[in-house]
Write a protein that holds these residues in place. Sequence first.
Motif, short mmCIF file in Angstrom:
data_model
loop_
_atom_site.label_atom_id
_atom_site.label_comp_id
_atom_site.label_asym_id
_atom_site.label_seq_id
_atom_site.Cartn_x
_atom_site.Cartn_y
_atom_site.Cartn_z
N UNK A 4 32.86 49.31 56.41
CA UNK A 4 33.34 48.10 55.76
C UNK A 4 34.86 48.13 55.82
N UNK A 5 35.46 46.96 56.07
CA UNK A 5 36.91 46.94 56.10
C UNK A 5 37.45 45.66 55.51
N UNK A 37 40.31 50.12 57.09
CA UNK A 37 38.97 50.62 56.89
C UNK A 37 38.81 51.09 55.45
N UNK A 38 37.65 50.83 54.84
CA UNK A 38 37.44 51.17 53.43
C UNK A 38 36.41 52.28 53.26
N UNK A 39 35.18 52.07 53.77
CA UNK A 39 34.11 53.05 53.58
C UNK A 39 33.11 52.91 54.71
N UNK A 40 32.50 54.05 55.09
CA UNK A 40 31.47 53.99 56.12
C UNK A 40 30.09 54.28 55.54
N UNK A 41 29.09 54.17 56.38
CA UNK A 41 27.71 54.34 55.93
C UNK A 41 27.40 55.74 55.43
N UNK A 42 28.25 56.72 55.76
CA UNK A 42 28.06 58.09 55.29
C UNK A 42 28.69 58.31 53.91
N UNK A 45 41.49 55.26 51.07
CA UNK A 45 42.34 54.38 50.29
C UNK A 45 43.72 54.37 50.91
N UNK A 46 44.32 53.21 51.05
CA UNK A 46 45.65 53.08 51.64
C UNK A 46 46.62 52.66 50.56
N UNK A 47 47.79 53.26 50.55
CA UNK A 47 48.82 52.92 49.58
C UNK A 47 50.14 52.74 50.32
#
Length: 105
Positions: free
Chosen positions: A11-12, A16-21, A26-28
């Motif tokens: 998901x993005x 990119x935020x999180x994958x299926x695993x 987190x980006x700052x």
Amino acid sequence: IPQVPETYAYWDMDYGVQNEMGLSIGESTTTARTAGWPATPDKPYGYCHVGIDELTKLALERCATARCAVETMGKISVEQGFFSGDSGDPNAPDLMDSAEALAVA
């Protein structure tokens, strides 16, 4: 960048935020400036082909662990050249005037 035989769904948003695993990134954004810009035919300012948005997505496609993500993003950054969207004008780089830097390893 070489293709891999299998990738994970992710998901993005801008990054990119999180994958299926379940691997999450987190980006700052900070006030740090880097001297690098994307290399384009009309502006060949250097060997800088990837930014953090592409790196996070590549890591989430290819990795199930945080260690793999960090190693993957680092390797691609070194091989392809990293640019920051906050680099400023290539003719007048917006670099901090401090002689200090912090590296987290």
